[in-house]
Design an enzyme around this catalytic site. Structure first.
Site, mmCIF file in Angstrom:
data_model
loop_
_atom_site.group_PDB
_atom_site.id
_atom_site.type_symbol
_atom_site.label_atom_id
_atom_site.label_comp_id
_atom_site.label_asym_id
_atom_site.label_seq_id
_atom_site.Cartn_x
_atom_site.Cartn_y
_atom_site.Cartn_z
ATOM 1 N N ASP A 178 46.316 -81.770 47.527
ATOM 2 C CA ASP A 178 46.906 -81.763 48.860
ATOM 3 C C ASP A 178 46.916 -80.325 49.397
ATOM 4 O O ASP A 178 47.585 -79.466 48.823
ATOM 5 C CB ASP A 178 48.334 -82.305 48.701
ATOM 6 C CG ASP A 178 49.139 -82.206 49.969
ATOM 7 O OD1 ASP A 178 48.593 -81.787 51.000
ATOM 8 O OD2 ASP A 178 50.323 -82.563 49.907
ATOM 9 N N ARG A 213 43.233 -84.314 54.156
ATOM 10 C CA ARG A 213 42.117 -84.721 53.298
ATOM 11 C C ARG A 213 41.326 -85.920 53.815
ATOM 12 O O ARG A 213 40.095 -85.877 53.882
ATOM 13 C CB ARG A 213 42.639 -85.019 51.885
ATOM 14 C CG ARG A 213 43.136 -83.796 51.147
ATOM 15 C CD ARG A 213 43.962 -84.170 49.934
ATOM 16 N NE ARG A 213 45.208 -84.841 50.326
ATOM 17 C CZ ARG A 213 46.075 -85.374 49.484
ATOM 18 N NH1 ARG A 213 45.819 -85.357 48.193
ATOM 19 N NH2 ARG A 213 47.182 -85.935 49.925
ATOM 20 N N CYS A 263 44.828 -90.832 52.277
ATOM 21 C CA CYS A 263 45.627 -89.786 51.630
ATOM 22 C C CYS A 263 47.088 -89.988 52.040
ATOM 23 O O CYS A 263 47.455 -91.077 52.475
ATOM 24 C CB CYS A 263 45.102 -88.387 51.975
ATOM 25 S SG CYS A 263 45.206 -87.946 53.719
HETATM 26 P P1 4NP Z 1 47.101 -85.075 53.572
HETATM 27 O O1 4NP Z 1 48.056 -83.800 53.512
HETATM 28 O O2 4NP Z 1 47.751 -86.123 52.735
HETATM 29 O O3 4NP Z 1 45.843 -84.544 52.983
HETATM 30 O O4 4NP Z 1 46.984 -85.446 55.027
HETATM 31 C C1 4NP Z 1 49.410 -83.849 53.812
HETATM 32 C C2 4NP Z 1 49.829 -83.782 55.108
HETATM 33 C C3 4NP Z 1 51.188 -83.773 55.386
HETATM 34 C C4 4NP Z 1 52.100 -83.831 54.361
HETATM 35 C C5 4NP Z 1 51.671 -83.922 53.058
HETATM 36 C C6 4NP Z 1 50.316 -83.934 52.788
HETATM 37 N N1 4NP Z 1 53.478 -83.776 54.631
HETATM 38 O O5 4NP Z 1 54.292 -83.651 53.669
HETATM 39 O O6 4NP Z 1 53.875 -83.869 55.800
#
Ligand code: 4NP
Length: 152
Positions: free
Chosen positions: A119, A14, A8
């Site tokens: 997300d 995720r 991800c």
């Molecule tokens: P992930 O979620 O891709 O599911 O781990 C996110 C975690 C952090 C960020 C974006 C999505 N961020 O912008 O820091």
């Protein structure tokens, strides 16, 4: 031994949840499948999964507290047989890094009508994490069923 890498953006919400769900199913069914996860960004290197993902895992009877964020790399991660993107942007970013298209798939392609797993990073409520968990559990079960000829 087959190997799967879930990818991800941050590797804190995720993909660690997908890794955790897969790890549980693999343990319960004694499968010879290795799983790991990584993020296309380097924003959360060495951080534990986000609170919502850790809580939803706990509610479903397992822990992902041991996992730590790391950044996807075509050098370190080309050894995986299958790279599973959690959304379409992740999919494009993975291909842009140079991974062979044949081994990159979206989790949504496994019984989720091609849907992106949204997300959940900015969610404040657990409902969002539950919805994300439900999608991830269904997709991962279908994926492992296909690979290991398990009943989904
Ligand atoms: P992930 O979620 O891709 O599911 O781990 C996110 C975690 C952090 C960020 C974006 C999505 N961020 O912008 O820091």
């Amino acid at each position: 031994m087959q190997s799967i890498l879930f990818v991800c953006l941050g590797n804190i919400c995720r993909s660690p949840l997908a890794e955790g769900v897969a790890r549980e199913i693999i343990k319960q069914n004694n499968l010879a499948i290795e799983v790991d996860s990584a993020g296309t960004s380097g924003w959360h290197i060495d951080e534990p999964p986000c609170e919502g993902s850790r809580a939803v895992a706990r509610q479903h009877g397992f822990s992902i507290d041991d996992l730590r964020g790391r950044r996807l790399s075509v050098y370190a991660d080309d050894r995986f047989d299958l790279i599973i993107a959690l959304d379409s942007k992740n999919y494009r970013d993975i291909l842009a890094l140079g991974f062979a298209k044949e081994k990159v798939r979206k989790l949504g392609d496994y019984g989720l009508n091609g849907a992106d797993v949204p997300d959940p990073y900015t969610y404040r409520d657990m409902e969002g994490f539950e919805a994300v968990y439900a999608m991830i559990e269904r997709g991962v079960k279908n994926l492992l069923a296909e690979l290991a000829l398990l009943k989904a």
